[in-house]
Design a protein around this motif. Sequence first.
Motif, PDB file in Angstrom:
ATOM      1  N   ALA A 104       4.051 -62.142  -5.977  1.00  0.00           N
ATOM      2  CA  ALA A 104       3.631 -62.314  -7.370  1.00  0.00           C
ATOM      3  C   ALA A 104       3.313 -60.981  -8.026  1.00  0.00           C
ATOM      4  CB  ALA A 104       2.421 -63.244  -7.435  1.00  0.00           C
ATOM      5  N   LEU A 105       2.572 -60.121  -7.325  1.00  0.00           N
ATOM      6  CA  LEU A 105       2.206 -58.818  -7.891  1.00  0.00           C
ATOM      7  C   LEU A 105       3.441 -57.948  -8.100  1.00  0.00           C
ATOM      8  CD1 LEU A 105      -1.073 -58.062  -5.914  1.00  0.00           C
ATOM      9  CD2 LEU A 105      -0.862 -58.708  -8.320  1.00  0.00           C
ATOM     10  N   ASP A 106       4.388 -58.008  -7.179  1.00  0.00           N
ATOM     11  CA  ASP A 106       5.632 -57.245  -7.346  1.00  0.00           C
ATOM     12  C   ASP A 106       6.371 -57.702  -8.607  1.00  0.00           C
ATOM     13  OD1 ASP A 106       5.161 -55.754  -5.097  1.00  0.00           O
ATOM     14  OD2 ASP A 106       6.381 -57.020  -3.773  1.00  0.00           O
ATOM     15  N   LEU A 107       6.426 -59.008  -8.812  1.00  0.00           N
ATOM     16  CA  LEU A 107       7.103 -59.537 -10.003  1.00  0.00           C
ATOM     17  C   LEU A 107       6.369 -59.135 -11.277  1.00  0.00           C
ATOM     18  CD1 LEU A 107       8.027 -63.114  -8.715  1.00  0.00           C
ATOM     19  CD2 LEU A 107       9.653 -61.363  -9.475  1.00  0.00           C
ATOM     20  N   LEU A 108       5.046 -59.227 -11.255  1.00  0.00           N
ATOM     21  CA  LEU A 108       4.255 -58.892 -12.442  1.00  0.00           C
ATOM     22  C   LEU A 108       4.432 -57.430 -12.845  1.00  0.00           C
ATOM     23  CD1 LEU A 108       0.980 -60.848 -11.628  1.00  0.00           C
ATOM     24  CD2 LEU A 108       2.431 -61.210 -13.642  1.00  0.00           C
ATOM     25  N   ARG A 109       4.634 -56.561 -11.870  1.00  0.00           N
ATOM     26  CA  ARG A 109       4.782 -55.135 -12.167  1.00  0.00           C
ATOM     27  C   ARG A 109       6.203 -54.749 -12.543  1.00  0.00           C
ATOM     28  NH1 ARG A 109       0.929 -54.162  -7.081  1.00  0.00           N
ATOM     29  NH2 ARG A 109      -1.070 -53.956  -8.200  1.00  0.00           N
ATOM     30  N   SER A 110       7.134 -55.671 -12.365  1.00  0.00           N
ATOM     31  CA  SER A 110       8.530 -55.349 -12.662  1.00  0.00           C
ATOM     32  C   SER A 110       9.069 -56.074 -13.891  1.00  0.00           C
ATOM     33  CB  SER A 110       9.416 -55.697 -11.457  1.00  0.00           C
ATOM     34  OG  SER A 110       9.373 -57.107 -11.189  1.00  0.00           O
ATOM     35  N   ARG A 111       8.372 -57.121 -14.325  1.00  0.00           N
ATOM     36  CA  ARG A 111       8.854 -57.903 -15.458  1.00  0.00           C
ATOM     37  C   ARG A 111       7.691 -58.283 -16.359  1.00  0.00           C
ATOM     38  NH1 ARG A 111      11.933 -62.934 -13.093  1.00  0.00           N
ATOM     39  NH2 ARG A 111      11.652 -63.521 -15.274  1.00  0.00           N
ATOM     40  N   ARG A 112       8.037 -58.754 -17.539  1.00  0.00           N
ATOM     41  CA  ARG A 112       7.018 -59.166 -18.505  1.00  0.00           C
ATOM     42  C   ARG A 112       6.805 -60.677 -18.410  1.00  0.00           C
ATOM     43  NH1 ARG A 112       7.314 -61.675 -23.231  1.00  0.00           N
ATOM     44  NH2 ARG A 112       5.694 -61.350 -24.803  1.00  0.00           N
ATOM     45  N   PHE A 113       5.530 -61.088 -18.263  1.00  0.00           N
ATOM     46  CA  PHE A 113       5.189 -62.510 -18.225  1.00  0.00           C
ATOM     47  C   PHE A 113       4.107 -62.797 -19.269  1.00  0.00           C
ATOM     48  CE2 PHE A 113       6.970 -61.888 -13.998  1.00  0.00           C
ATOM     49  CZ  PHE A 113       7.776 -63.008 -13.858  1.00  0.00           C
ATOM     50  N   ASP A 114       4.135 -64.045 -19.770  1.00  0.00           N
ATOM     51  CA  ASP A 114       3.167 -64.463 -20.773  1.00  0.00           C
ATOM     52  C   ASP A 114       2.034 -65.293 -20.183  1.00  0.00           C
ATOM     53  OD1 ASP A 114       4.644 -63.488 -23.203  1.00  0.00           O
ATOM     54  OD2 ASP A 114       6.150 -64.865 -22.414  1.00  0.00           O
ATOM     55  N   LEU A 115       2.223 -65.803 -18.971  1.00  0.00           N
ATOM     56  CA  LEU A 115       1.203 -66.639 -18.332  1.00  0.00           C
ATOM     57  C   LEU A 115       1.461 -66.680 -16.835  1.00  0.00           C
ATOM     58  CD1 LEU A 115      -1.142 -68.752 -18.571  1.00  0.00           C
ATOM     59  CD2 LEU A 115       0.632 -70.501 -18.835  1.00  0.00           C
ATOM     60  N   VAL A 116       0.371 -66.782 -16.072  1.00  0.00           N
ATOM     61  CA  VAL A 116       0.474 -66.948 -14.617  1.00  0.00           C
ATOM     62  C   VAL A 116      -0.286 -68.203 -14.220  1.00  0.00           C
ATOM     63  CG1 VAL A 116      -0.020 -65.945 -12.357  1.00  0.00           C
ATOM     64  CG2 VAL A 116       0.588 -64.446 -14.274  1.00  0.00           C
ATOM     65  N   LEU A 117       0.393 -69.104 -13.513  1.00  0.00           N
ATOM     66  CA  LEU A 117      -0.265 -70.248 -12.878  1.00  0.00           C
ATOM     67  C   LEU A 117      -0.450 -69.859 -11.420  1.00  0.00           C
ATOM     68  CD1 LEU A 117       1.647 -73.294 -14.414  1.00  0.00           C
ATOM     69  CD2 LEU A 117      -0.532 -72.331 -15.107  1.00  0.00           C
ATOM     70  N   LEU A 118      -1.701 -69.688 -10.984  1.00  0.00           N
ATOM     71  CA  LEU A 118      -1.990 -69.056  -9.701  1.00  0.00           C
ATOM     72  C   LEU A 118      -2.789 -69.980  -8.791  1.00  0.00           C
ATOM     73  CD1 LEU A 118      -2.051 -66.488  -7.919  1.00  0.00           C
ATOM     74  CD2 LEU A 118      -4.064 -65.755  -9.228  1.00  0.00           C
ATOM     75  N   ASP A 119      -2.222 -70.267  -7.621  1.00  0.00           N
ATOM     76  CA  ASP A 119      -2.919 -71.089  -6.628  1.00  0.00           C
ATOM     77  C   ASP A 119      -4.088 -70.301  -6.046  1.00  0.00           C
ATOM     78  OD1 ASP A 119      -3.503 -73.179  -4.920  1.00  0.00           O
ATOM     79  OD2 ASP A 119      -2.096 -72.491  -3.375  1.00  0.00           O
ATOM     80  N   VAL A 120      -5.193 -70.981  -5.827  1.00  0.00           N
ATOM     81  CA  VAL A 120      -6.376 -70.304  -5.294  1.00  0.00           C
ATOM     82  C   VAL A 120      -6.224 -70.016  -3.806  1.00  0.00           C
ATOM     83  CG1 VAL A 120      -8.842 -70.555  -4.837  1.00  0.00           C
ATOM     84  CG2 VAL A 120      -7.917 -71.270  -7.044  1.00  0.00           C
ATOM     85  N   MET A 121      -5.848 -71.032  -3.015  1.00  0.00           N
ATOM     86  CA  MET A 121      -5.799 -70.895  -1.569  1.00  0.00           C
ATOM     87  C   MET A 121      -4.372 -70.627  -1.122  1.00  0.00           C
ATOM     88  SD  MET A 121      -8.928 -71.099  -1.071  1.00  0.00           S
ATOM     89  CE  MET A 121      -8.848 -70.923   0.710  1.00  0.00           C
ATOM     90  N   MET A 122      -4.113 -69.388  -0.671  1.00  0.00           N
ATOM     91  CA  MET A 122      -2.808 -69.003  -0.136  1.00  0.00           C
ATOM     92  C   MET A 122      -3.031 -68.117   1.078  1.00  0.00           C
ATOM     93  SD  MET A 122      -0.523 -68.105  -3.534  1.00  0.00           S
ATOM     94  CE  MET A 122      -1.684 -66.837  -4.080  1.00  0.00           C
ATOM     95  N   PRO A 123      -2.110 -68.116   2.029  1.00  0.00           N
ATOM     96  CA  PRO A 123      -2.251 -67.240   3.203  1.00  0.00           C
ATOM     97  C   PRO A 123      -2.025 -65.773   2.819  1.00  0.00           C
ATOM     98  CG  PRO A 123      -0.141 -68.393   3.242  1.00  0.00           C
ATOM     99  CD  PRO A 123      -0.915 -68.977   2.106  1.00  0.00           C
ATOM    100  N   GLU A 124      -2.481 -64.871   3.654  1.00  0.00           N
ATOM    101  CA  GLU A 124      -2.331 -63.423   3.501  1.00  0.00           C
ATOM    102  C   GLU A 124      -3.162 -62.882   2.335  1.00  0.00           C
ATOM    103  OE1 GLU A 124       1.656 -61.882   3.680  1.00  0.00           O
ATOM    104  OE2 GLU A 124       2.325 -63.572   4.918  1.00  0.00           O
ATOM    105  N   MET A 125      -2.831 -63.288   1.116  1.00  0.00           N
ATOM    106  CA  MET A 125      -3.576 -62.833  -0.057  1.00  0.00           C
ATOM    107  C   MET A 125      -3.907 -64.041  -0.916  1.00  0.00           C
ATOM    108  SD  MET A 125      -2.465 -60.155  -3.093  1.00  0.00           S
ATOM    109  CE  MET A 125      -2.311 -58.760  -1.987  1.00  0.00           C
ATOM    110  N   ASP A 126      -5.198 -64.379  -1.014  1.00  0.00           N
ATOM    111  CA  ASP A 126      -5.555 -65.576  -1.779  1.00  0.00           C
ATOM    112  C   ASP A 126      -5.544 -65.296  -3.280  1.00  0.00           C
ATOM    113  OD1 ASP A 126      -7.931 -64.242  -2.433  1.00  0.00           O
ATOM    114  OD2 ASP A 126      -9.077 -65.243  -0.860  1.00  0.00           O
TER     115      ASP A 126
END
Length: 395
Positions: free
Chosen positions: A63-85
């Motif tokens: 997600a962070l790689d995508l955010l730094r490479s493209r323009r987004f207007d909104l992020v829907l972000l899951d709270v509980m994820m492995p590796e990086m929550d």
Amino acid sequence: MSATTISTTTGNREQAGPQTSVRQRPPREVLIVDDMSTLRLMLAMHLKAMGHNTTQAANGVEALDLLRSRRFDLVLLDVMMPEMDGYTVLETVKGDPELRDIPVVMVSGVEDLQSVVRCIERGAEDYLTKPFNPTLLRARVGQCLEKKALWDDLQDNYRQLQELEKLRDSLTHMVVHDLRTPLTALIGGVQTLLDIGGMDELQTELVEMSIQGGQTLLGMINDLLDISKMEDGSMQLDRTSFAVTALADVVLRQVGQLARDKDLNLRTEFPETLPELHADEDKLRRTLVNLIGNAVKFTPRRGNVTLGARRENGTLVFSVSDTGEGIPKEAFGKIFEKFGQVESRTEGRKNSTGLGLTFCKMVAEAHGGRIWVDSELGLGSTFSFTIPLDAGDGV
């Protein structure tokens, strides 16, 4: 009958009623971040139905790689994820100046108040729980995207305004600069008439008034040009070493006639010895002329105007005091702003362009000093500024 009535009413409203113009925005770009592919697909399906484009990320790093490479207007972000929550991703996004303006809606399978508060405190725009309600999803996503669109519009308008201001300033600078040449020629021509002589007393007085007015206008033009240069960082100080008393003599000769015209007592208060200054002599001369000129202007007839200088804490402090009407304390900051003016209490009018004190402030700061005013209504004013004695060469 009921259906027919509704249809007819709708049709009449469309034909006869006033048309409301609704701005059609282009599809928005939404990033969906969740480690569960089925949930990503469901969210993407709903957002596509709303007319938006979606991109999916299976984890926080992606997600962070995508955010730094493209323009987004909104992020829907899951709270509980492995590796990086989601908490870590949210903190990273809001801590990045390039990403912090992107709204983030947190998505969680747990409706826990502590988790909600934690997300909001870290900058989340909203919070949704799984399984999500489609209507609630559309409402909250729509609200977030509309706020983001309004923010983007505001940023675009601000950038356009900055560009227009730069264009205006460039045009103003060009026009003002071009005024200086013909004005200098005009002053020179009138001065030549005065030098030739042969005029009666009234004619001589009128010519002298014309020269004085032209020189005042030329000084305003020079102030405006120098202020512009100092604002854009292109002004270079021409530092030389000189005696303070010699500078004061030049200044007093330049403003002496103004003081005599109002029958003012123009005096100096210097200690027996003063160190030499290494500074821009011309700009300091103009600074002192501006300050004394203002003091003369606002001091009633037969009042006092005093030019002082003293050594203090590694600086030379210049001061110009008067016995005029004074300045209200709430105006202390405003008078040093570009085009800032204070209305005269006794005359009820503004008596300057507001450029002189701005020039004085910028000259003092360009030398590494500062400027301030002390004043009380009815008791006069004292303008002071410092010039460091150990200032080196440079701007």
